[in-house]
Design an enzyme around this catalytic site. Structure first.
Site, PDB file in Angstrom:
ATOM      1  N   GLU A   6       0.805  -1.231   0.000  1.00 23.90           N
ATOM      2  CA  GLU A   6       0.000   0.000   0.000  1.00 23.90           C
ATOM      3  C   GLU A   6       0.838   1.280   0.000  1.00 23.90           C
ATOM      4  OE1 GLU A   6      -2.656  -0.266   3.322  1.00 23.90           O
ATOM      5  OE2 GLU A   6      -3.777  -1.925   2.448  1.00 23.90           O
ATOM      6  N   GLU A  63      -5.827  -8.366   0.595  1.00 25.39           N
ATOM      7  CA  GLU A  63      -6.343  -8.057   1.947  1.00 25.39           C
ATOM      8  C   GLU A  63      -7.810  -7.695   1.851  1.00 25.39           C
ATOM      9  OE1 GLU A  63      -4.377  -5.038   4.353  1.00 25.39           O
ATOM     10  OE2 GLU A  63      -2.402  -5.766   3.742  1.00 25.39           O
TER      11      GLU A  63
HETATM   12  C1  FCB Z   1      -4.354  -2.192   5.721  1.00 24.61           C
HETATM   13  C2  FCB Z   1      -2.933  -2.537   6.138  1.00 24.61           C
HETATM   14  C3  FCB Z   1      -2.879  -3.641   7.150  1.00 24.61           C
HETATM   15  C4  FCB Z   1      -3.970  -3.532   8.191  1.00 24.61           C
HETATM   16  C5  FCB Z   1      -5.316  -3.310   7.561  1.00 24.61           C
HETATM   17  C6  FCB Z   1      -6.452  -3.188   8.541  1.00 24.61           C
HETATM   18  O1  FCB Z   1      -4.401  -0.931   5.136  1.00 24.61           O
HETATM   19  O2  FCB Z   1      -2.175  -2.954   5.024  1.00 24.61           O
HETATM   20  O3  FCB Z   1      -1.592  -3.637   7.714  1.00 24.61           O
HETATM   21  O4  FCB Z   1      -3.648  -2.562   9.097  1.00 24.61           O
HETATM   22  O5  FCB Z   1      -5.275  -2.150   6.768  1.00 24.61           O
END
Ligand code: FCB
Length: 442
Positions: A164, A345
């Site tokens: 990210e 994610e």
């Molecule tokens: C994302 C991050 C991860 C975690 C989630 C909730 O943006 O990559 O590390 O904190 O959010």
């Protein structure tokens, strides 16, 4: 087959299921720029810190045993740069061995390792050198990437390079919620440019390392957080314009740089940057929520319109549960780049585990819909395997399929972990599972 109107959702053969985590949030015992940031009063909402976290550094075998028991086929974790290179150019070989052992432990359990090289944290020496504002920062990052690529090359690793990057930029240089806590648009763009160059140099370094060793090229991917951006008032032209701008800045620009091997405006002048060529075999997509923006507020100062009260929320971070945003986000990347995608994610922080079940199911429905519409999606990872230290919120955030009792470090899988296992085992979601957790189909 249907159950109360829900169709069984089958996923493609070979679709990979698992979970994601990061070093700093789970390991404990790190010393990096975040460690020092956490010590500043007020930076972490609940006043906790990551000093012990889940003690994953010593308990990774137990955690991966659980992942295996829960059916996971892939696990995304990060290597902590500050452990490997505590001072510039000084390598800690015991730490390199540690991550070799971590990777091997996954492989021995039949779990595909997906390795992130930078998940938010920086070594202290790198911070002191100006971190991502330093024009030499991409060159400072590259040797570490080569080192780890070589160390783990005997395993079949999928590489993520920087997690990210636009969150590093936005959190660190615009909203000031991450170190170094700045609010400076100019610096944000400089950091974005250097993070792009860093991705390119790292990818090139990994490719050359594998070539030198006579190995087949591995899969390499950038990982973007993609928030579904909407105008607060759709009938207001300025809101619509602002939403388009924020989308292009946060969701598009950086990836455009990777895909076109250039430094796009406004971070650069559009000129080519050769190391970025061939630096993405697929695109990692992290999705959590939507964001509405209003031209009546100062977006750059972090001012946001009120949340929609009818939507469920993630605890603490207060993100709206908005599965409807997932499909358009996926589709926009696919239509623009036609590259395979991996959902690297997706998840929710909550102690209401039924909400986690609903969250996962409703988001997977969107993933399935995109696959049906022809999008090449290779896998899906829940954030996260266990509860862990959440950046701005600390330990009172609960993103885990596995709950963590921080006083004993006892791990207890939640119901959602077993629901997810059933999905993995079937490589699909039965109608009755949807009915059980989502209720009657309307
Ligand atoms: C994302 C991050 C991860 C975690 C989630 C909730 O943006 O990559 O590390 O904190 O959010």
């Amino acid at each position: 087959m249907t159950s109360m109107g829900y169709k069984t959702l089958k996923f493609p053969k070979g679709f990979l299921w698992g979970s994601a985590a990061s070093a700093h949030q789970t390991e404990g015992g790190n010393h990096n720029d975040w460690t020092e940031w956490e010590r500043i009063p007020g930076k972490i909402k609940d006043g906790t810190n990551s000093s012990v976290a889940c003690d994953h550094y010593h308990r990774y075998e137990e955690d991966f045993d659980l992942a295996k028991e829960l059916g996971h086929q892939v696990h995304r974790f990060s290597v902590e740069w500050s452990r490997i290179e505590p001072d510039r150019g000084k390598w800690d070989e015991r730490e390199v061995d540690h991550y070799r052992a971590v990777t091997k432990t996954l492989v021995q359990r039949g779990i595909q390792p997906m390795v992130t090289l930078h998940h938010f944290t920086n070594p202290i020496w790198f911070r002191d050198a100006g971190a991502w504002l330093n024009p030499k920062s991409p060159d400072m990052f590259a040797p570490y990437c080569r080192k780890i690529a070589k160390a783990l090359s005997e395993y079949d690793v999928i590489w993520n390079i920087i997690n990210e990057p636009m969150n590093v930029v936005g959190g660190g240089y615009l909203l000031g919620e991450f170190p170094p806590g700045e609010h400076d648009y100019g610096k944000a763009l400089v950091a974005a440019k250097h993070l792009l160059m860093a991705h390119g140099l790292a990818a090139k370094g990994i490719r050359e390392t594998y070539d030198d060793l006579g190995l087949h090229q591995p899969q390499i991917a950038p990982v973007q957080v993609v928030t579904y951006i909407e105008p607060y008032d759709r009938s207001n032209g300025s809101d619509v314009e602002l939403a388009e701008y924020v989308d292009s800045l946060y969701n598009q620009m950086w990836l455009q740089g990777v895909m076109t091997a250039s430094i796009p405006e406004p971070a650069g002048d559009g000129s080519q940057y050769e190391p970025l060529e061939n630096s993405a075999d697929f695109i990692g997509v992290n999705y959590y929520s939507r964001m509405r923006v209003s031209s009546k507020l100062d977006f750059m100062a972090g001012e946001m319109p009120p949340k929609d009260d009818s939507l469920e929320r993630c605890e603490g971070l207060d993100w709206e549960v908005y599965p409807q945003g997932y499909y358009p986000v996926i589709k926009s990347y696919w239509d623009r780049w036609r590259k395979p995608l991996f959902m690297t994610e997706n998840g929710i922080g909550t102690l209401d585990d039924r909400l986690r079940c609903r969250y996962i199911l409703t988001h997977l429905q969107q993933v399935h819909r995109a696959i049906q519409d022809g999008v090449d999606i290779r896998g899906y990872l829940v954030w996260s395997l266990t509860d862990n230290f959440e950046w701005t919120d600390g330990l009172s955030s609960h993103f885990g399929l596995i709950g963590m009792d921080y006083s004993t470090l006892k791990r207890t899988p939640r119901e959602s972990a077993y629901m997810y296992r059933e999905i993995i085992q079937k490589n699909g979601i039965s109608g009755s599972l949807q009915q059980k957790y989502l209720g009657r189909h309307s």
